[in-house]
Enzyme design. Structure first.
Site, PDB file in Angstrom:
ATOM      1  N   LYS A  13       0.922  -1.116   0.033  1.00 51.68           N
ATOM      2  CA  LYS A  13       0.020   0.161   0.192  1.00 51.68           C
ATOM      3  C   LYS A  13       0.913   1.208   0.214  1.00 51.68           C
ATOM      4  O   LYS A  13       0.623   2.035  -0.854  1.00 51.68           O
ATOM      5  CB  LYS A  13      -0.889  -0.072   1.237  1.00 51.68           C
ATOM      6  CG  LYS A  13      -1.911  -1.055   1.390  1.00 51.68           C
ATOM      7  CD  LYS A  13      -2.944  -1.114   2.375  1.00 51.68           C
ATOM      8  CE  LYS A  13      -2.200  -1.008   4.091  1.00 51.68           C
ATOM      9  NZ  LYS A  13      -1.442  -2.346   4.123  1.00 51.68           N
ATOM     10  N   ARG A  88      -9.351   0.690   9.284  1.00 51.32           N
ATOM     11  CA  ARG A  88      -8.797  -0.916   9.472  1.00 51.32           C
ATOM     12  C   ARG A  88      -9.924  -1.668  10.295  1.00 51.32           C
ATOM     13  O   ARG A  88      -9.785  -2.778  10.466  1.00 51.32           O
ATOM     14  CB  ARG A  88      -7.686  -0.922  10.439  1.00 51.32           C
ATOM     15  CG  ARG A  88      -6.198  -0.352   9.845  1.00 51.32           C
ATOM     16  CD  ARG A  88      -5.435  -1.720   9.679  1.00 51.32           C
ATOM     17  NE  ARG A  88      -4.123  -1.812  10.083  1.00 51.32           N
ATOM     18  CZ  ARG A  88      -3.005  -1.012   9.651  1.00 51.32           C
ATOM     19  NH1 ARG A  88      -3.137   0.132   8.851  1.00 51.32           N
ATOM     20  NH2 ARG A  88      -1.947  -1.470   9.992  1.00 51.32           N
ATOM     21  N   ARG A 127      11.733  -7.109   5.214  1.00 49.32           N
ATOM     22  CA  ARG A 127      11.525  -5.808   4.927  1.00 49.32           C
ATOM     23  C   ARG A 127      12.395  -4.944   6.035  1.00 49.32           C
ATOM     24  O   ARG A 127      12.515  -5.081   7.119  1.00 49.32           O
ATOM     25  CB  ARG A 127      10.143  -5.422   5.092  1.00 49.32           C
ATOM     26  CG  ARG A 127       9.874  -3.930   4.774  1.00 49.32           C
ATOM     27  CD  ARG A 127       8.523  -3.735   4.281  1.00 49.32           C
ATOM     28  NE  ARG A 127       7.574  -3.423   5.344  1.00 49.32           N
ATOM     29  CZ  ARG A 127       6.399  -2.867   5.285  1.00 49.32           C
ATOM     30  NH1 ARG A 127       5.805  -2.782   4.058  1.00 49.32           N
ATOM     31  NH2 ARG A 127       5.748  -2.777   6.370  1.00 49.32           N
ATOM     32  N   ARG A 162      11.440  -3.025  11.984  1.00 52.59           N
ATOM     33  CA  ARG A 162      10.205  -2.422  12.646  1.00 52.59           C
ATOM     34  C   ARG A 162      10.273  -3.238  13.799  1.00 52.59           C
ATOM     35  O   ARG A 162      10.298  -4.575  13.638  1.00 52.59           O
ATOM     36  CB  ARG A 162       9.329  -1.962  11.829  1.00 52.59           C
ATOM     37  CG  ARG A 162       9.156  -0.644  11.278  1.00 52.59           C
ATOM     38  CD  ARG A 162       8.144  -0.492  10.192  1.00 52.59           C
ATOM     39  NE  ARG A 162       6.951  -0.967  10.620  1.00 52.59           N
ATOM     40  CZ  ARG A 162       5.720  -0.654   9.967  1.00 52.59           C
ATOM     41  NH1 ARG A 162       5.744  -0.471   8.911  1.00 52.59           N
ATOM     42  NH2 ARG A 162       4.651  -1.500  10.130  1.00 52.59           N
ATOM     43  N   ARG A 173      -0.382  -9.615  13.359  1.00 47.34           N
ATOM     44  CA  ARG A 173      -1.072  -8.591  12.473  1.00 47.34           C
ATOM     45  C   ARG A 173      -1.770  -9.291  11.308  1.00 47.34           C
ATOM     46  O   ARG A 173      -2.781  -8.801  11.135  1.00 47.34           O
ATOM     47  CB  ARG A 173       0.284  -7.601  11.810  1.00 47.34           C
ATOM     48  CG  ARG A 173       0.853  -6.722  13.050  1.00 47.34           C
ATOM     49  CD  ARG A 173       1.886  -5.989  12.487  1.00 47.34           C
ATOM     50  NE  ARG A 173       1.786  -5.048  11.506  1.00 47.34           N
ATOM     51  CZ  ARG A 173       2.757  -4.706  10.693  1.00 47.34           C
ATOM     52  NH1 ARG A 173       4.015  -5.254  10.665  1.00 47.34           N
ATOM     53  NH2 ARG A 173       2.635  -3.779   9.730  1.00 47.34           N
TER      54      ARG A 173
END
Ligand code: AMP
Length: 215
Positions: A13, A88, A127, A162, A173
């Site tokens: 996104k 969300r 990532r 992160r 998540r």
């Protein structure tokens, strides 16, 4: 353009939003970026959001709606906006509908970026993100590492994993996405706004969105 980007964490996104901002000057609004900035700055909002985010949980709807009500009325949104990571939950989508009605704003499309779970897990565990909240450039240790290991090409800040991208937090998540966010697909289908895109590349997603908006 005025659109919502829907998709699991790691669906792309943010990358798609950044590409779309170059098309017509619409602004990217990422609730995740706003919250991370608040945590780093140590504001009251950041203090309230921090523990939820570290655990991979959603931040309460009331906090998120407070942020968005202010943000959508800032002058740079007049040109258009790309909502990345918001809404969300169904209550957020309903509150957004009311807010947009009040502001006489119509959405062009809700783009649902559909990526298989295996691919998402693979992308997220590899990532890395620039720690500078003003930059937040995204890298991938396998496919797109920074030129110097651990250092951002763009701003020289450390490139880090992160806190919510450990395997445990990612898995949580994704479960939360399936439970709380995936129902938005049906919500926006019923509103006649949904465009589901399966393209494997961000450019393909951008083209599909541009074609739909051009009509
Ligand atoms: P993101 O960068 O969009 O993956 O968001 C990172 C984290 O910020 C999420 O795991 C949530 O803890 C929080 N967050 C971001 N956007 C929202 C939202 N719209 N509602 C609730 N929590 C959010």
């Amino acid at each position: 353009m005025r659109l919502i980007l829907l998709g699991a964490p790691g669906a792309g996104k943010g990358t798609v939003a950044k590409l779309l901002t170059q098309v017509d000057g619409s602004v990217q609004i990422s609730t995740g970026d706003i919250l991370r900035g608040a945590v780093q700055a140590g504001t009251e909002l950041g203090k309230q959001a921090d523990a939820y985010m570290k655990a991979g949980d959603l931040v309460p709807d009331s906090l998120i709606m407070g942020i968005m009500e202010t943000r959508l009325q800032e002058p740079d949104c007049a040109q258009g906006f790309l909502l990345d990571g918001f809404p969300r939950t169904i209550p957020q989508a309903e509150a957004l509908k009311t807010l947009l009605g009040k502001l006489s704003i119509k959405l062009d499309v809700v783009a649902n970026i559909d990526v298989p779970r295996e691919e998402i897990l693979n992308r997220l565990t590899t990532r890395r993100t620039c720690a500078n909240t003003a930059c937040q450039a995204i890298y991938n240790v396998r496919s797109q590492p920074p030129k110097v290991e651990g250092i951002c090409d763009k701003c020289g800040s450390p490139v880090v994993q992160r806190a919510d991208e450990t395997e445990e937090a990612i898995s949580k998540r994704l479960d939360i996405y399936n439970e709380k966010t995936a129902p938005l697909v049906d919500f926006y289908r019923a509103e006649g706004l949904l465009l589901t895109i399966n393209s494997p590349s961000s450019e393909g997603v951008v083209n599909a969105i541009r074609e739909r908006i051009a009509g």
